[in-house]
Design an enzyme around this catalytic site. Structure first.
Site, short mmCIF file in Angstrom:
data_model
loop_
_atom_site.label_atom_id
_atom_site.label_comp_id
_atom_site.label_asym_id
_atom_site.label_seq_id
_atom_site.Cartn_x
_atom_site.Cartn_y
_atom_site.Cartn_z
CE LYS A 206 -3.97 2.01 2.39
NZ LYS A 206 -4.86 1.91 3.58
NE ARG A 216 -6.27 9.35 2.96
CZ ARG A 216 -4.98 9.57 2.68
NH1 ARG A 216 -4.60 10.78 2.30
NH2 ARG A 216 -4.09 8.60 2.79
CE LYS A 229 -4.01 8.00 6.54
NZ LYS A 229 -5.17 7.10 6.45
CE LYS A 260 -6.58 1.60 -0.83
NZ LYS A 260 -7.36 1.49 0.42
CE1 TYR A 325 -14.96 2.36 -3.58
CE2 TYR A 325 -13.04 2.96 -4.89
CZ TYR A 325 -13.63 2.72 -3.66
OH TYR A 325 -12.88 2.83 -2.51
#
Length: 337
Positions: A206, A216, A229, A260, A325
């Site tokens: 990731k 988010r 992050k 990802k 999606y």
């Protein structure tokens, strides 16, 4: 008979690549990769309440859904042949705190959604994430202590949360928080609780990517995030480090691996599949989805063709499936073929 050899035949040694492209039937006959409904995992967003279908502005066509509506969506997905859902909660702000303690509530939103979907649509797979970002007041995937995301305490918590998610009926735990050692800890916790049949799909690589923004917004963490992050996600420049990360997850007992984001990291998909041979998946993340949707809405690209082409690219790169999606939209298109 007159010799009709052309200069091109001499140049190519009589090998013409276009022979296999000359007609629809030959193109179909030699097609190397195919996208099917079996390749699709549909990520959905869950909110508290009932009767809620809440459009996400940054993700045209994607909605937050209350549990009852998520059950209806699961029925639709199962009817289309989609194998699995990946569920993500958007919990109330007052339930979020520094440690993400609501992740340890057995009856929290994500676990109630799992139980409800499993009861209504038992044959569809449920994949849950144990990262803490939907539960924290600071938007990070782990526990924040004195400005640092602490690794070991976070691992302890996500392992406990994983057991609760399995208790609720999750078929696969997909930890995305990128803490060191979390795959092994989750495996041991699941086995100790009698969940030997629950799989682990590791977010093995990731990356600290620019493509997560709309997600988010979907789980209402964008405005909460303090800092970035980069201390736990992988640097987008580092392919070898990503493979080393995945290797550790394999050693610790991951059943499946995920990359990802997806499209910017097709090389990582290929390298992981070649290196480990485990079922390998890509997450076509919110930013990838939104780019295609926005460009299509403006008439700049053929949205359907771009959608299908990108999904096929994951198959060509060695992926066994894709979290996207677009899943329902694609499943409907494939059903007509």
């Amino acid at each position: 008979m007159q010799d009709r050899t052309h200069l091109v035949d001499d140049i190519t040694g009589h090998r013409r690549m276009r022979r296999n492209r000359k007609a629809d039937w030959t193109r179909r006959l030699v097609q190397e990769n195919r996208l099917t409904v079996d390749d699709l995992i549909w990520p959905i967003f869950i909110v508290p309440g009932s009767g809620i279908i809440d459009p996400i502005p940054a993700m045209p066509g994607v909605n937050r859904m209350s549990i009852d509506k998520a059950v209806e969506a699961a029925r639709e997905a199962a009817g289309l042949g989609i194998p699995a859902l990946a569920t993500f909660p958007n919990i109330e702000m007052e339930l979020r705190d520094e440690t993400g303690s609501n992740s340890l509530e057995a009856n929290n939103l994500i676990n109630r959604a799992t139980a409800a979907i499993k009861k209504a649509v038992p044959d569809i797979g449920i994949i849950t994430d144990v990262a803490l970002d939907p539960f924290t007041s600071h938007g990070h995937d782990g526990i924040l202590r004195d400005g640092e995301i602490v690794n070991d305490e976070t691992v302890d918590q996500v392992a406990r949360a994983a057991v609760m998610q399995a208790d609720a009926g999750a078929d696969i735990i997909a930890p995305s928080e990128m803490m060191d050692g979390r795959i092994g800890a989750i495996r041991m916790a699941l086995d100790a609780a009698g969940h030997q049949s629950v799989g682990i799909m590791s977010y093995a690589t990731k990356f600290a990517s620019a493509f997560y923004g709309p997600y988010r917004e979907a789980i209402s963490t964008g405005g909460l995030l303090k800092g970035d992050k980069k201390t736990y996600y992988i640097d987008p420049a580092n392919g070898t480090e990503a493979i080393r990360d995945a290797a550790l997850d394999v050693e610790e007992g991951a059943d499946m691996l995920m990359v990802k984001p997806g499209l910017p990291y097709l090389d990582i998909c290929w390298r992981m599949k070649e290196a480990f041979g485990l079922p390998t998946f890509a997450y076509q993340v919110s930013g990838e989805y939104t780019q295609i949707k926005a460009a299509a809405m403006n008439g700049w690209i053929d949205g359907e063709r771009a959608m299908l082409e990108t999904l096929l690219s994951f198959k060509r790169a060695g992926c066994d499936g894709v979290l996207t999606y677009f899943a329902v939209e694609v499943a409907k298109i494939l059903a007509k073929r």
